[in-house]
Design an enzyme around this catalytic site. Structure first.
Site, mmCIF file in Angstrom:
data_model
loop_
_atom_site.group_PDB
_atom_site.id
_atom_site.type_symbol
_atom_site.label_atom_id
_atom_site.label_comp_id
_atom_site.label_asym_id
_atom_site.label_seq_id
_atom_site.Cartn_x
_atom_site.Cartn_y
_atom_site.Cartn_z
ATOM 1 N N THR A 146 -5.896 -2.094 8.413
ATOM 2 C CA THR A 146 -4.643 -2.226 7.672
ATOM 3 C C THR A 146 -4.393 -3.709 7.414
ATOM 4 O O THR A 146 -5.074 -4.572 7.967
ATOM 5 C CB THR A 146 -3.451 -1.645 8.463
ATOM 6 O OG1 THR A 146 -3.229 -2.453 9.628
ATOM 7 C CG2 THR A 146 -3.711 -0.207 8.878
ATOM 8 N N ASN A 147 -3.374 -3.990 6.594
ATOM 9 C CA ASN A 147 -3.130 -5.395 6.259
ATOM 10 C C ASN A 147 -2.450 -6.169 7.381
ATOM 11 O O ASN A 147 -2.143 -7.348 7.227
ATOM 12 C CB ASN A 147 -2.335 -5.528 4.950
ATOM 13 C CG ASN A 147 -0.960 -4.894 5.029
ATOM 14 O OD1 ASN A 147 -0.519 -4.481 6.091
ATOM 15 N ND2 ASN A 147 -0.290 -4.809 3.892
ATOM 16 N N CYS B 44 2.036 6.815 10.512
ATOM 17 C CA CYS B 44 1.028 7.777 10.069
ATOM 18 C C CYS B 44 0.398 8.483 11.265
ATOM 19 O O CYS B 44 0.120 9.690 11.221
ATOM 20 C CB CYS B 44 -0.039 7.086 9.223
ATOM 21 S SG CYS B 44 -0.822 5.664 10.028
ATOM 22 N N THR B 45 0.188 7.754 12.362
ATOM 23 C CA THR B 45 -0.439 8.347 13.544
ATOM 24 C C THR B 45 0.504 9.320 14.239
ATOM 25 O O THR B 45 0.079 10.393 14.692
ATOM 26 C CB THR B 45 -0.890 7.244 14.515
ATOM 27 O OG1 THR B 45 -1.779 6.351 13.832
ATOM 28 C CG2 THR B 45 -1.610 7.831 15.716
ATOM 29 N N ARG C 133 -9.333 0.091 16.044
ATOM 30 C CA ARG C 133 -9.393 -0.219 14.617
ATOM 31 C C ARG C 133 -10.864 -0.392 14.230
ATOM 32 O O ARG C 133 -11.598 -1.151 14.867
ATOM 33 C CB ARG C 133 -8.609 -1.492 14.308
ATOM 34 C CG ARG C 133 -7.114 -1.381 14.566
ATOM 35 C CD ARG C 133 -6.443 -0.406 13.600
ATOM 36 N NE ARG C 133 -5.011 -0.339 13.802
ATOM 37 C CZ ARG C 133 -4.119 -1.063 13.128
ATOM 38 N NH1 ARG C 133 -4.529 -1.930 12.216
ATOM 39 N NH2 ARG C 133 -2.833 -0.924 13.369
ATOM 40 N N GLY D 286 1.867 2.734 19.113
ATOM 41 C CA GLY D 286 3.145 3.240 19.609
ATOM 42 C C GLY D 286 3.330 4.718 19.347
ATOM 43 O O GLY D 286 4.397 5.269 19.607
ATOM 44 N N ARG E 242 0.826 -1.210 0.000
ATOM 45 C CA ARG E 242 0.000 0.000 0.000
ATOM 46 C C ARG E 242 0.865 1.267 0.000
ATOM 47 O O ARG E 242 0.677 2.151 -0.837
ATOM 48 C CB ARG E 242 -0.920 0.014 1.231
ATOM 49 C CG ARG E 242 -1.979 -1.062 1.280
ATOM 50 C CD ARG E 242 -2.912 -1.015 0.084
ATOM 51 N NE ARG E 242 -3.564 0.282 -0.067
ATOM 52 C CZ ARG E 242 -4.075 0.729 -1.217
ATOM 53 N NH1 ARG E 242 -3.970 0.018 -2.330
ATOM 54 N NH2 ARG E 242 -4.685 1.888 -1.280
#
Length: 341
Positions: free
Chosen positions: A183-184, A153-154, A234, A212, A12
């Protein structure tokens, strides 16, 4: 002078980074390394369920793929030390497989001849500098480090948000929750996973799990070390996430003052403020790291603040990867010019 890059991994993030990098005149994509044939890679670049049909034409060729006439060599070797980075004069390898997110593993790209490596995830150890644009990218140090991490990303979302609040008002402490698209790393149907909650079908449940991001934040914003903690939920959406951050501030504030702090922050392209009552799908393919939902900002007891920040966990993050790669390349060029004088 354009920076020569190679991308290791066409998942991705690897594919999104490639799409974005090909629109950046400061980068020259010379190679990709993946275990799939060129026909598969070309198709997945042309057609993406989340981000739509690519505006360039990607064709499979014998040596790899061609994008609007630009040929990119396709390699297929699971051992980075075997890759021809030296002979291809690769400045920066973007490591997007997720399998080499440790300095001791990523150094294989350096051993193969790459000048620098940028990880598309937080480092799990080793001699790696973590960079979050808008937070500590002005400290990027190519003299000390060969390997860099673009964090998660977070962390890219919460980093600029926490920096603005801490710089303007001072953070005493706080808790964050990321409401994160699937997510995968998760399972479509129930299957074993070391995290028993992530072992459950991602399409059927809201799944509490760890993140994290708050812990990693101390590496790029040491002023908040020990002040923030958090978790993830999630949720069964394919893309776009948000950070729900609640902090106690050192100063008394109003909702307007908090929102104005974000509006006036010098973080163009990284942080934005949205005043319309939007939902997650409206932020799909948004390039910012964090978009403040100004209608959701709350203040209680004068100094307890709640902030919601949206982020496209694929596209926004991949934009930062490309921008950090550009900056690394520019620093490499600057250093070479100084040596030549």
């Amino acid at each position: 002078m354009a920076t020569n890059i190679a991308i290791n991994g066409m998942g991705r993030i690897g594919r999104m980074v490639l799409r974005i990098a090909l629109n950046n005149k400061n980068l020259n994509v010379k190679a990709i390394n993946a275990s799939y044939p060129p026909e598969t890679i070309a198709h997945l670049l042309n057609y993406d369920t989340t981000h739509g049909v690519y505006d360039k034409k990607v064709e499979p060729i014998e040596s790899g793929i061609k994008v609007n006439g630009h040929e990119i060599k396709l390699l297929s070797d699971r051992n980075p030390e075997n890759l021809p980075w030296n002979e291809m004069d690769i400045d920066v390898v973007i490591e997007a497989t997720g399998k080499f997110n440790h300095g001791d593993k990523a150094v294989a790209h350096i051993n193969a001849g790459a000048k620098k490596v940028l990880l598309t995830g937080p480092s799990k150890g080793g001699d790696v500098q973590m960079i979050v644009k808008g937070v500590n990218d002005n400290q990027l140090d190519i003299d000390t480090y060969d390997i860099f991490s673009n964090a998660s990303c977070t962390t890219n979302c919460i980093g600029p948000v926490a920096k603005v609040l801490n710089d303007k008002f001072g953070i005493i402490n706080g808790l964050m929750t990321t409401v994160h698209a699937i997510t995968n790393d998760q399972k479509n149907i129930d299957n074993p996973h070391k995290d028993l909650r992530r072992a459950r079908s991602c399409n059927e449940s809201i799944i509490p799990t760890s993140t994290g991001a708050a812990k990693a934040l101390k590496e790029v914003l040491p002023e908040v070390e020990g002040k923030l903690h958090g978790m993830a939920l999630r949720v069964p959406t394919k893309n776009v996430s948000l950070v729900d951050l609640v902090v106690d501030l050192e100063q008394n504030v109003t909702v307007t003052q908090v929102n104005d702090a974000f509006k006036n922050a010098d973080l163009s392209g990284v942080l934005d403020v949205e005043e319309a009552p939007l939902v997650s799908v409206d932020f799909n393919t948004n390039p910012h790291s964090a978009i403040i939902d100004s209608q959701s900002t709350m203040v209680m007891g004068q100094n307890k603040v709640k902030v919601i920040a949206w982020y496209d966990n694929e596209w926004g993050y991949s934009n930062r990867v490309v921008e950090v790669a550009v900056k690394i390349g520019q620093l490499i060029d600057d250093k070479a010019m100084v040596k030549a004088i």
